[in-house]
Design an enzyme around this catalytic site. Sequence first.
Site, short mmCIF file in Angstrom:
data_model
loop_
_atom_site.label_atom_id
_atom_site.label_comp_id
_atom_site.label_asym_id
_atom_site.label_seq_id
_atom_site.Cartn_x
_atom_site.Cartn_y
_atom_site.Cartn_z
N GLU A 16 -17.68 14.28 25.40
CA GLU A 16 -17.09 14.20 26.73
C GLU A 16 -17.36 15.42 27.59
O GLU A 16 -17.36 15.31 28.82
CB GLU A 16 -15.59 13.90 26.66
CG GLU A 16 -14.71 15.00 26.12
CD GLU A 16 -13.24 14.59 26.07
OE1 GLU A 16 -12.84 13.71 26.85
OE2 GLU A 16 -12.50 15.15 25.25
N LYS A 62 -8.69 13.27 33.99
CA LYS A 62 -7.67 13.77 33.07
C LYS A 62 -6.62 12.70 32.78
O LYS A 62 -6.26 12.45 31.63
CB LYS A 62 -7.01 15.02 33.65
CG LYS A 62 -5.93 15.63 32.76
CD LYS A 62 -6.50 16.12 31.45
CE LYS A 62 -5.45 16.80 30.59
NZ LYS A 62 -5.99 17.19 29.28
N ASN A 84 -3.98 5.76 45.18
CA ASN A 84 -4.35 5.94 43.79
C ASN A 84 -3.96 4.67 43.05
O ASN A 84 -2.79 4.28 43.06
CB ASN A 84 -3.64 7.15 43.18
CG ASN A 84 -3.94 7.31 41.69
OD1 ASN A 84 -4.94 6.81 41.20
ND2 ASN A 84 -3.07 8.01 40.99
N GLY A 85 -4.94 4.03 42.41
CA GLY A 85 -4.66 2.79 41.70
C GLY A 85 -5.74 1.76 41.97
O GLY A 85 -6.81 2.08 42.49
N GLU A 130 -12.18 13.00 16.55
CA GLU A 130 -11.72 13.83 17.68
C GLU A 130 -12.76 14.89 18.02
O GLU A 130 -13.03 15.15 19.20
CB GLU A 130 -10.37 14.48 17.33
CG GLU A 130 -9.87 15.50 18.34
CD GLU A 130 -9.62 14.95 19.73
OE1 GLU A 130 -9.47 15.76 20.66
OE2 GLU A 130 -9.60 13.70 19.90
N SER A 158 1.03 9.72 24.64
CA SER A 158 0.23 9.97 25.84
C SER A 158 0.52 11.37 26.33
O SER A 158 1.68 11.75 26.50
CB SER A 158 0.57 8.94 26.93
OG SER A 158 0.01 9.31 28.18
N GLN A 159 -0.54 12.14 26.57
CA GLN A 159 -0.35 13.50 27.08
C GLN A 159 0.32 13.47 28.45
O GLN A 159 1.32 14.13 28.68
CB GLN A 159 -1.70 14.23 27.16
CG GLN A 159 -1.60 15.71 27.50
CD GLN A 159 -1.41 16.01 28.98
OE1 GLN A 159 -0.63 16.89 29.34
NE2 GLN A 159 -2.10 15.31 29.85
N SER A 160 -0.24 12.67 29.37
CA SER A 160 0.27 12.64 30.74
C SER A 160 1.53 11.81 30.88
O SER A 160 2.33 12.03 31.79
CB SER A 160 -0.80 12.09 31.68
OG SER A 160 -1.05 10.72 31.41
N LYS A 166 -14.74 15.30 21.61
CA LYS A 166 -14.80 16.53 22.40
C LYS A 166 -16.25 16.90 22.75
O LYS A 166 -16.54 17.30 23.86
CB LYS A 166 -14.15 17.69 21.63
CG LYS A 166 -12.65 17.62 21.54
CD LYS A 166 -12.04 17.80 22.92
CE LYS A 166 -10.73 17.07 23.07
NZ LYS A 166 -10.78 15.63 23.10
N HIS A 199 -22.68 2.64 3.94
CA HIS A 199 -22.67 1.33 4.58
C HIS A 199 -23.32 1.37 5.96
O HIS A 199 -22.86 0.72 6.89
CB HIS A 199 -21.23 0.80 4.68
CG HIS A 199 -20.56 0.65 3.36
ND1 HIS A 199 -20.76 -0.43 2.54
CD2 HIS A 199 -19.71 1.47 2.69
CE1 HIS A 199 -20.07 -0.29 1.43
NE2 HIS A 199 -19.41 0.86 1.49
N TRP A 235 -11.80 9.08 42.57
CA TRP A 235 -12.57 8.78 41.36
C TRP A 235 -13.03 7.34 41.51
O TRP A 235 -12.23 6.42 41.49
CB TRP A 235 -11.69 8.96 40.14
CG TRP A 235 -12.42 8.97 38.83
CD1 TRP A 235 -13.00 10.04 38.21
CD2 TRP A 235 -12.61 7.85 37.95
NE1 TRP A 235 -13.54 9.67 37.02
CE2 TRP A 235 -13.33 8.33 36.82
CE3 TRP A 235 -12.27 6.50 38.00
CZ2 TRP A 235 -13.69 7.50 35.77
CZ3 TRP A 235 -12.63 5.67 36.95
CH2 TRP A 235 -13.34 6.18 35.85
N THR A 263 -0.71 7.13 31.33
CA THR A 263 -1.91 6.38 30.97
C THR A 263 -1.67 4.89 31.21
O THR A 263 -0.75 4.30 30.65
CB THR A 263 -2.28 6.63 29.50
OG1 THR A 263 -2.33 8.04 29.27
CG2 THR A 263 -3.62 6.01 29.17
N CYS A 301 -7.66 9.29 40.62
CA CYS A 301 -7.56 9.84 41.97
C CYS A 301 -6.36 10.77 42.09
O CYS A 301 -5.36 10.60 41.38
CB CYS A 301 -7.42 8.72 42.98
SG CYS A 301 -8.75 7.52 42.96
N SER A 342 -5.00 10.94 22.09
CA SER A 342 -3.66 10.62 21.60
C SER A 342 -3.73 9.63 20.45
O SER A 342 -2.94 9.71 19.50
CB SER A 342 -2.80 10.06 22.73
OG SER A 342 -2.62 11.02 23.76
N ARG A 370 -8.06 16.26 37.47
CA ARG A 370 -7.87 14.84 37.18
C ARG A 370 -9.20 14.08 37.20
O ARG A 370 -9.28 12.97 36.69
CB ARG A 370 -6.91 14.23 38.20
CG ARG A 370 -5.48 14.71 38.06
CD ARG A 370 -4.64 14.26 39.25
NE ARG A 370 -4.54 12.81 39.33
CZ ARG A 370 -3.62 12.08 38.72
NH1 ARG A 370 -2.72 12.66 37.96
NH2 ARG A 370 -3.58 10.77 38.87
#
Length: 707
Positions: free
Chosen positions: A582, A702, A127-128, A575, A442-444, A579, A598, A100, A447, A2, A398, A33
């Site tokens: 997503e 995000k 938010n949370g 990765e 972590s990018q942000s 991409k 296997h 969100w 997280t 959010c 990450s 976001r």
Amino acid sequence: MCGIFGFYFYDVRHTKGEILDTLFEGLKRLEYRGYDSAGVSVDLPVQSAEDELPTNKPVVIKAKGKVADLVSLCNEEMEGLDINQGASVTCHAGIAHTRWATHGPPCAKNSHPHVSSSNHEFVLVHNGTITNYRALKEFLVKEGEVFVTDTDTEVIPKLCNFLYSKLPEPIPFPQLVCEVVKQLEGAYALLIKSSVYPGELVACRRGSPLILGVKHGIQRNETPKSPTSPNTPLTPKLTGSTASGPHRTGEQGEGSGLELFLASEASAVVEHTKQVIYLEDNDIVHMRDGEYTVYNWSDVDSASVEVRRTTQTLTMEVGQIMKGGYDHFMLKEIFEQPETVAQTMQGRIKATPISPIKFGVPAVDKYLVPRVRLGGLVDYVATIRRSRRIIFIACGTSFHAAMCSRQTVEELTQMPVVLELAGDVLDRRCPIFRDDTCVFVSQSGETADTMRAMEYAIGSGALCVGITNTVGSAIARASHCGIHINAGAEIGVASTKAYTSQIVAITMMAIVLADDQISKRTRIDEIVNAMLDLPESTRQCLMLDDTVKELAEGLKDENSLLVFGRGRNYATAVEAALKVKEVSYMHSEGINAGEMKHGPLALVDEFMPIIVIATMEDIDMYNKMQGVIQQLMARSARLIIVANEDDEEISDIVKGKYPIVRVPRLDRSVQPIINIIPLQLLSYHLTLKRGHNVDQPRNLAKSVTVE
């Protein structure tokens, strides 16, 4: 997740239309976001049945869909209420929100802001996640409260109203909010306004990010006091905090008005002001009469006390949150990577080893002069070297960056390196010891799972290192030391430039940890020289855009895609698959080529598209990947091969039957950075050709700020 945005001003003239535009623009800056609905609350002259004349009251407007849908609905509502948007006011508090969905489906009813009742005594955005909302809801229902939404958030305004109604006499707004949030469990960032506290706004946070942007200047105030002190007036005069102490407004004459901007991220604030305060857990900010005060409470049995918070200057520029001529943020950020990997290294890498002869100091041993220096780690390098093991803890992209870099860290430091998903650390409560070093990526920097894992590691006594892209983020503040990757604001939900910069940052950390070993110096020089070639090699890779676009045309109607890699390029494979899935919504899976026999080999037929990463940076790995390609060809697989520009052996093997994406060849430690570029471009073009939103994929956010 959010997005929260609030706009408070005093002694500044703004029209109703300007207030709404500011709130809407703030929400648009937070769109990346991820969200499914939006809402806004402003004060408008409304006449109820018991009022003789219209009075200013909080009006709530919310809609399912995008911010543009909210804007359209808001214009209709304003016309219906016959509101003159050109009318101006000199004091106002407005709040806005993008939701969100976590509790209840996306719809206008469940959107924020939420209210205490139809009278809007208390209105808030959140938010949370409130984890004890069921118990609170059951209590309030027994007390006669009626709930109209499916959300966890609705308990908060109703709890505010319940406690207010039980008060024998009025108490300050922040004191009431403090009593409410002490009853909450979980994470929250809140903006609360009230019709019973007109002209006031309260913000608070615990676990979820919230920043306060300050515009216009202020003067020193007297010593802070507790808001519950008998000597403290109903509204304390403190209005800010800087490194030198608390401040207030009101003594600068005409034109000394105050504007405050509250947001989940700096991207929503930077166009208004660069002076910000990063609020900390259990902070409560009270805004009234052109003054703002920051309080903090430590436990449920103690009173909140006035605190000093340092004002910081944002280094972010407005241009970083604009598309800059590109059609989408994701494409812009992919093409920024030559610059962003250079920015990550800038000022940290010595381009050439020191020459004693050049500097006229023959007594200087060049092996004693480090090629890489990381200021954020300098006081802790010796401690990390003495660690029992290094544990990388992260989520999503990450985690893949840490996976890609692990082998380099092991090679240079000769230390055990462990990879852990942050959520799994918490689920298992895995053993972490005092002599471990935990590296949180972590990018942000916000997280939720990674932050909770850090709290767990700190509680275990481990040294915690943060690698983030956001100065002032929760992880950056809570860690003992760290590295800022300097990749610039990343707006697209699918992380691209942050991934490559994270690999560069972790590689530099490995070099710093190993530079006390003379035996590793030649290898370090090889890696550093390859890193210096990264910007130009990345730029060459971006010239493959048209080639990749053609490949995307042939894949756009497929339902699945497999990506095979090995060694460091297993991280590239997972990765790339992430991409694709997503943003293009195509099922894709990154597979370790060593595990092909296997199980995954059963998926191979002439219809299944398979990308094989077979670059030459590691000869042993390259020979094994040649064998993988031949086995897949024997089963009539539909292949796309990523290979080096000077690789003729692959051409001899495939004999023109399959497309080959040619990339520059670099050292094995950084080759995966080059290999991921065309695969990022592939996911982008696949998404466009499949008709989906590149920057805002469905159901994703995000910054994942709830567990």
